[in-house]
Every structure is written in structure tokens, then in C-alpha cells.
Design a protein around this motif. Structure first.
Motif, PDB file in Angstrom:
ATOM      1  N   THR A   7       4.171   1.340 -13.529  1.00 44.76           N
ATOM      2  CA  THR A   7       5.195   1.363 -12.484  1.00 44.76           C
ATOM      3  C   THR A   7       6.585   1.299 -13.091  1.00 44.76           C
ATOM      4  OG1 THR A   7       3.676   0.277 -10.938  1.00 44.76           O
ATOM      5  CG2 THR A   7       6.018   0.222 -10.383  1.00 44.76           C
ATOM      6  N   MET A 127      -2.986  -8.973   5.820  1.00 46.54           N
ATOM      7  CA  MET A 127      -3.625  -8.367   4.664  1.00 46.54           C
ATOM      8  C   MET A 127      -3.973  -9.461   3.654  1.00 46.54           C
ATOM      9  SD  MET A 127      -2.135  -5.191   2.362  1.00 46.54           S
ATOM     10  CE  MET A 127      -1.737  -4.257   3.831  1.00 46.54           C
ATOM     11  N   LYS A 129      -4.693 -10.612   0.191  1.00 48.98           N
ATOM     12  CA  LYS A 129      -4.560 -10.218  -1.215  1.00 48.98           C
ATOM     13  C   LYS A 129      -4.349 -11.477  -2.069  1.00 48.98           C
ATOM     14  CE  LYS A 129      -4.363  -5.578  -0.912  1.00 48.98           C
ATOM     15  NZ  LYS A 129      -5.145  -4.641  -1.742  1.00 48.98           N
ATOM     16  N   GLU A 158       0.927  -2.655  -5.206  1.00 52.38           N
ATOM     17  CA  GLU A 158      -0.156  -1.981  -4.476  1.00 52.38           C
ATOM     18  C   GLU A 158       0.151  -1.866  -2.989  1.00 52.38           C
ATOM     19  OE1 GLU A 158      -3.460  -4.439  -5.390  1.00 52.38           O
ATOM     20  OE2 GLU A 158      -3.760  -3.611  -7.411  1.00 52.38           O
ATOM     21  N   VAL A 159       0.618  -2.965  -2.380  1.00 51.01           N
ATOM     22  CA  VAL A 159       0.889  -2.961  -0.941  1.00 51.01           C
ATOM     23  C   VAL A 159       2.022  -1.986  -0.616  1.00 51.01           C
ATOM     24  CG1 VAL A 159       1.691  -4.340   1.011  1.00 51.01           C
ATOM     25  CG2 VAL A 159       0.021  -5.301  -0.587  1.00 51.01           C
ATOM     26  N   THR A 161       3.134   0.587  -2.405  1.00 51.51           N
ATOM     27  CA  THR A 161       2.729   1.966  -2.697  1.00 51.51           C
ATOM     28  C   THR A 161       1.856   2.522  -1.588  1.00 51.51           C
ATOM     29  OG1 THR A 161       2.842   1.533  -5.085  1.00 51.51           O
ATOM     30  CG2 THR A 161       1.589   3.465  -4.382  1.00 51.51           C
ATOM     31  N   GLU A 162       0.967   1.693  -1.068  1.00 47.31           N
ATOM     32  CA  GLU A 162       0.090   2.126   0.027  1.00 47.31           C
ATOM     33  C   GLU A 162       0.907   2.441   1.282  1.00 47.31           C
ATOM     34  OE1 GLU A 162      -3.201   3.496   1.750  1.00 47.31           O
ATOM     35  OE2 GLU A 162      -3.061   2.821  -0.334  1.00 47.31           O
ATOM     36  N   GLU A 163       1.902   1.637   1.573  1.00 47.85           N
ATOM     37  CA  GLU A 163       2.763   1.901   2.732  1.00 47.85           C
ATOM     38  C   GLU A 163       3.547   3.197   2.542  1.00 47.85           C
ATOM     39  OE1 GLU A 163       2.824   0.356   5.689  1.00 47.85           O
ATOM     40  OE2 GLU A 163       1.137  -0.788   4.897  1.00 47.85           O
ATOM     41  N   LYS A 165       2.612   5.744   0.768  1.00 43.31           N
ATOM     42  CA  LYS A 165       1.650   6.845   0.939  1.00 43.31           C
ATOM     43  C   LYS A 165       1.409   7.156   2.415  1.00 43.31           C
ATOM     44  CE  LYS A 165      -0.941   6.267  -3.390  1.00 43.31           C
ATOM     45  NZ  LYS A 165      -2.223   5.809  -3.997  1.00 43.31           N
ATOM     46  N   LYS A 166       1.566   6.141   3.257  1.00 45.42           N
ATOM     47  CA  LYS A 166       1.381   6.338   4.702  1.00 45.42           C
ATOM     48  C   LYS A 166       2.607   6.971   5.356  1.00 45.42           C
ATOM     49  CE  LYS A 166      -1.626   2.269   5.267  1.00 45.42           C
ATOM     50  NZ  LYS A 166      -1.675   0.894   5.836  1.00 45.42           N
ATOM     51  N   ASN A 257       8.988   4.915  -6.614  1.00 44.41           N
ATOM     52  CA  ASN A 257       8.719   5.997  -5.660  1.00 44.41           C
ATOM     53  C   ASN A 257       9.975   6.537  -4.989  1.00 44.41           C
ATOM     54  OD1 ASN A 257       5.583   6.261  -5.272  1.00 44.41           O
ATOM     55  ND2 ASN A 257       5.981   4.071  -5.466  1.00 44.41           N
TER      56      ASN A 257
END
Length: 350
Positions: A7, A127, A129, A158-159, A161-163, A165-166, A257
Motif C-alpha cells: 500500500t 464489521m 475485524k 482492507e476496509v 479498499t473494499e469501500e 471497490k464498491k 487509491n
């Protein structure tokens, strides 16, 4: 450690060429020079972050990291520790301060159990984690291991990056954890090389011993654990908090990102300071929200060379100040997209 390293390596400087174009447009808009003040600087920064002249930030998310602290046992706060559980479970129900504020900008709130002392129901909308059940008491030894500190940062990565991606294109950082101004002050006093009393405040409710006692607990923890001021991971491990590490990870992921990230007050700014110490380029992606009432907040902002835009006498935490700043960013984007330049206005009037 691999995710953290990858990252950090992915983080690039903001797009200077696009910032130049944005600055040209801002200066050409039908208004006196610099008359929209900080709104102009925000618009230019958003263009540099996103690489777009007309940035789009219509999908917003507040990521709220929740964790407990072993130093609570030292009596640094009057608040019951189970408030962390109560408030964390209130986020998915929309009942907290940050939820009420985020709601007006259609921002979703993503609560994350990164280190709450109790097990939370898996169906509660939080969530899970969890790195560990709260940090250890830093007044008696390290708050966590170095591996746990890295793991907590990577949870944040991780959290976030996932958001992203959404489809999320604007992030905010928030936290929940009774006693977390104590590790924040500890981290800051190590980085700033100052006596803890200089950066220690009332928090959500200082214990019976007062601020002087709270500072003495921090002083004792630093003397015992000897965190290395040049090593942000060592500082986190020795005197930090899981939710602080998680927010640092969110900030790192946002920068990697090319997504703007709005930080809240004192604790979020300390997390941003940790992220900055890990990779200096993250600062270009950070947007400060409000000037917290905590005394260390101003020092943390100065160390990052950032200036909060709002002065609202707030110290709630949770990300409330970050969510409150979201409409200002919307206004900056609207200025770029909907305000005409003098040349465009003249053409339209012909």
C-alpha cells in the motif's frame, strides 16, 4: 506486513499538472481573485487527488474504528468502559452524533470492531475485524505487539479498499473507544518530544485525578516502554490504540487509491500523523475538518502542516467533524462544475 508495504509503495504524489489546470480555472471564474478563499484551495486539492478537473465525490463513507484500551484501568476517565460497546452498536442503528450529521449528506457510516473488549453480535451491522480484545495497559507494558499494530493498520487498509471497490469516492475517518485520548496524547508527546501535560486534555471525561494525573500515567508509560520516536510502528505498539492504527490504515488506503480522506479531530489527526510518518505523501490526500477542543489537536495539525476549516468547539469524535465538512467539499466541486468563467459567461450572454 506485506499489505502495508504494498500500500505504501502504491502511494504517488498528487497530479500537479491537473492542479495547475484547476488553479487556472479557479482564477478564471467570474469572481474577484481568491474571493472564495479556502474553497478554491479545496477544489484544486481535490483535482490533484483525483486527477480530474471536475471531481466527483457523490459516494461518501465514514469509516468508524472501535476499540478499547487497557490504560482505562489506570482511572484516566470517568466514563464506563462498556460505553464503547453501547456506542459501537448504536452506529448501525443511526443513533450516534456522526450518524445524524452524515445522514444529511447521504454518507454511509461503516462501523468496525477492531478491538472492542467484548464480543459483539455478528448480526448487529458492525464489521467484525477484531485484532484483540482491547489494547494492553500501556502503563504496565506495551499496548500491543508490533505484529498487532501492523495487523490493525492492515484492517484499516482492507476496509477502506473494499469501500472504494464498491464505488466510494470520499472517505472520512472516525473512532469510538473510551479512553482513547490517552494513547493519542502518548503518541503525540513521543513524536513531538514534549511533556505529556502539553498535549493532554479533558477527553470525554477525565478521571478523578484530573489532567495532571492523566499526563503522569502517560509519562510513566513512555518511560517504561521507551517507544522509538523515529519508528511509527514502534510508537503505535508501545503506547497506541487499535482504532488509531485502523484509521492510519484507512488514510494510507485512500492515498494509495487516489481518494480524498477527511479526518476528524484530535484522535484522527494523530492517526494521520502516524500514516504520514509511514509515508509522507499521504499528507497531500488528507483534508482536515475541524479544530478539536483538545489541546493536542492544534499541535498535531501543526506537525502535519494542515489547517482545520471549521471552528465549532467540538470534541465528540466518532468522525462527527469530518462528516460536517462533507458539504463544504460538495460546494468546492459545485463551484468548479457549475460556476462560469468570465469568458464562458460573456459567450452565454451574446
Amino acid at each position: 506486513m506485506q499489505l502495508l508495504q504494498e500500500t505504501m509503495e502504491k502511494i504517488q504524489a498528487v497530479d500537479q499538472e491537473m492542479m495547475g489546470k484547476a488553479r487556472e480555472r479557479v482564477d478564471a471564474l467570474s469572481k474577484p481573485p481568491q474571493s472564495l478563499g479556502k474553497l478554491e484551495a479545496l477544489a484544486i486539492q481535490l483535482s490533484g487527488i483525483t486527477g480530474e478537473l471536475f471531481p466527483n465525490i457523490d459516494q461518501k463513507a465514514m469509516i468508524v474504528m472501535a476499540g478499547d484500551h487497557g490504560v482505562y484501568d489506570e482511572g484516566v476517565t470517568t466514563n464506563p468502559q462498556n460505553v464503547t460497546v453501547f456506542q459501537t452498536l448504536s452506529f448501525p442503528r443511526g443513533l450516534t452524533g456522526v450518524c445524524a450529521i452524515a445522514n444529511i449528506t447521504n454518507a454511509k457510516v461503516v462501523p468496525v470492531d477492531i478491538g472492542v473488549k467484548e464480543d459483539l453480535p455478528t448480526d448487529a451491522g458492525v464489521m467484525i475485524k477484531k485484532v484483540k480484545y482491547g489494547t494492553d495497559n500501556m502503563a504496565k507494558g506495551p499496548a500491543m505487539t508490533r505484529e498487532e499494530a501492523v495487523q490493525a493498520i492492515e484492517v484499516g487498509i482492507e476496509v477502506a479498499t473494499e469501500e472504494i471497490k464498491k464505488g466510494v469516492n470520499l472517505l472520512g475517518t472516525g473512532e469510538m473507544g473510551i479512553g482513547n485520548t490517552t494513547p493519542s496524547a502518548a503518541i503525540l508527546s513521543v513524536i513531538h518530544d514534549c511533556d505529556p501535560l502539553e498535549v493532554t486534555g479533558f477527553g470525554a471525561g477525565v478521571g478523578a485525578g484530573g489532567i495532571e494525573y492523566k499526563a503522569e500515567v502517560i509519562r510513566k508509560a513512555i518511560a517504561l516502554n521507551k517507544p522509538n520516536p523515529q519508528d511509527p510502528l514502534d510508537i503505535l505498539a508501545k503506547v497506541g490504540g487499535l482504532e488509531i492504527a485502523g484509521m492510519a490504515g484507512v488514510i494510507l488506503a485512500a492515498a494509495a487509491n487516489r481518494v480524498p480522506v477527511v479526518i476528524d479531530g484530535y484522535i484522527s489527526t494523530v492517526a494521520a500523523l502516524i500514516a504520514y510518518k509511514l509515508e509522507a505523501k499521504v499528507k497531500e490526500y488528507v483534508i482536515p475538518s475541524h479544530a478539536s477542543e483538545e489541546p493536542g489537536a492544534k499541535i498535531a495539525a501543526q506537525l502535519l502542516d494542515i489547517e482545520p476549516m471549521l471552528h465549532m468547539n467540538m470534541r465528540l469524535g466518532e468522525g462527527s467533524g469530518a462528516a460536517l465538512a462533507f458539504p463544504i467539499l460538495d460546494a468546492a466541486c459545485s463551484m468548479m462544475k457549475n460556476m462560469a468563467t468570465l469568458e464562458e459567461a460573456m459567450l452565454l450572454l451574446k
